[in-house]
Write an enzyme that holds these catalytic residues in place. Structure first.
Site, short mmCIF file in Angstrom:
data_model
loop_
_atom_site.label_atom_id
_atom_site.label_comp_id
_atom_site.label_asym_id
_atom_site.label_seq_id
_atom_site.Cartn_x
_atom_site.Cartn_y
_atom_site.Cartn_z
N HIS A 93 -3.71 -5.59 -6.63
CA HIS A 93 -3.32 -4.79 -5.46
C HIS A 93 -4.51 -4.04 -4.84
CE1 HIS A 93 -1.37 -1.87 -2.93
NE2 HIS A 93 -1.76 -0.89 -3.71
N HIS A 130 -8.22 3.40 -5.14
CA HIS A 130 -7.27 4.31 -4.50
C HIS A 130 -6.07 4.71 -5.36
CE1 HIS A 130 -4.90 0.68 -3.36
NE2 HIS A 130 -3.88 1.53 -3.26
N ASP A 131 -5.71 3.90 -6.35
CA ASP A 131 -4.56 4.26 -7.19
C ASP A 131 -4.97 4.79 -8.57
OD1 ASP A 131 -2.38 3.86 -5.48
OD2 ASP A 131 -2.34 1.71 -5.86
N GLU A 181 -3.67 8.51 -9.08
CA GLU A 181 -2.21 8.60 -9.07
C GLU A 181 -1.56 7.87 -10.25
OE1 GLU A 181 -0.56 8.09 -5.08
OE2 GLU A 181 1.07 6.97 -6.00
N ASP A 182 -2.12 6.73 -10.62
CA ASP A 182 -1.41 5.86 -11.57
C ASP A 182 -2.12 5.63 -12.90
OD1 ASP A 182 0.73 5.49 -9.87
OD2 ASP A 182 -0.18 3.78 -8.87
N ASP A 237 -3.02 -0.08 2.51
CA ASP A 237 -2.12 0.00 1.36
C ASP A 237 -0.69 -0.35 1.77
OD1 ASP A 237 -1.49 0.66 -1.33
OD2 ASP A 237 -1.03 2.72 -0.80
ZN ZN Z 1 -1.79 1.22 -3.52
#
Ligand code: ZN
Length: 209
Positions: free
Chosen positions: A63, A89-90, A93-94, A150
């Site tokens: 992704h 980018h994630d 957050e993840d 995204d």
């Molecule tokens: Zn994403």
């Protein structure tokens, strides 16, 4: 993990992900530029073992690579730091990544862009989703372009690689929400906006109620 090990991981990931993502040429971009390969390796390490929600058990790292390819190939973005932020980018957050780690390895600008596009996971999901709509117009131009790429990737996945437990109604609600977020991003990159509109229309028409 040491940096030479991320680079090795990046080589493996960039070679294997060309098979399943739409933007195969984007991997050439990621592979050719050492700074991007470094970010791809770091992200692959951090997302190790994670899968996308949809069918097919696609490793998560595909992704961010796809998002970066969309920025580069469709959005015409050549800014290496913004492309690095696409790959990363994630991570906040993840994954178990904190801002100091990103800042140490990739610098304050890349870290700031990633933070701008990261949801606060301590909040309930409906609140996070409402915040994305409200905050979209206030993001920096870089963060807006990244968020748009995204959303293009996610709208495609929700239509064509949807999570197994998602009924049609949930897919349609996702499309409506994504278009509300994107309404606040307009003006940052016309090519990405046009691609979002095209992708959304194709995704909506692929669903039979
Ligand atoms: Zn994403």
């Amino acid at each position: 993990m040491l940096e030479p090990q991320w680079l090795e991981l990046a080589r493996f990931v960039l070679a294997s992900s060309a098979v399943t993502t739409r933007f195969a040429a984007g991997h050439a971009v990621c592979s050719d530029v050492p700074d991007l390969r470094r970010a791809a390796g770091f992200a692959a390490w951090k997302h190790k073992g994670q899968m996308r929600k949809g069918v097919g058990q696609i490793p998560y790292i595909h992704h961010p690579i796809e998002v970066t390819a969309i920025l580069s190939e469709i959005g015409g973005v050549e800014d290496i730091e913004l492309l690095q932020a696409g790959l990363l980018h994630d991570t906040i957050e993840d994954t178990e990544t904190d801002r100091d780690e990103l800042e140490t390895h990739f610098g304050s600008r890349v870290c700031a862009i990633v933070l701008e596009v990261s949801d606060d996971k301590s909040l309930e999901k409906p609140v996070r989703k409402a915040r994305q709509v409200a905050h979209a117009p206030r993001l920096s131009n870089d963060a807006q372009s990244l968020k748009l790429a995204d959303k293009i990737s996610n709208v495609f996945d929700v239509a064509f690689c949807k999570p197994v437990d998602w009924p049609v109604q949930r897919q349609l609600e996702y499309f409506d929400w994504a278009s509300r977020v994107v309404a606040g991003l307009r003006g940052c990159n016309p090519a990405l906006e046009a691609e979002f509109d095209r992708q959304l229309a194709e995704s909506r028409s692929s669903i039979t109620v």
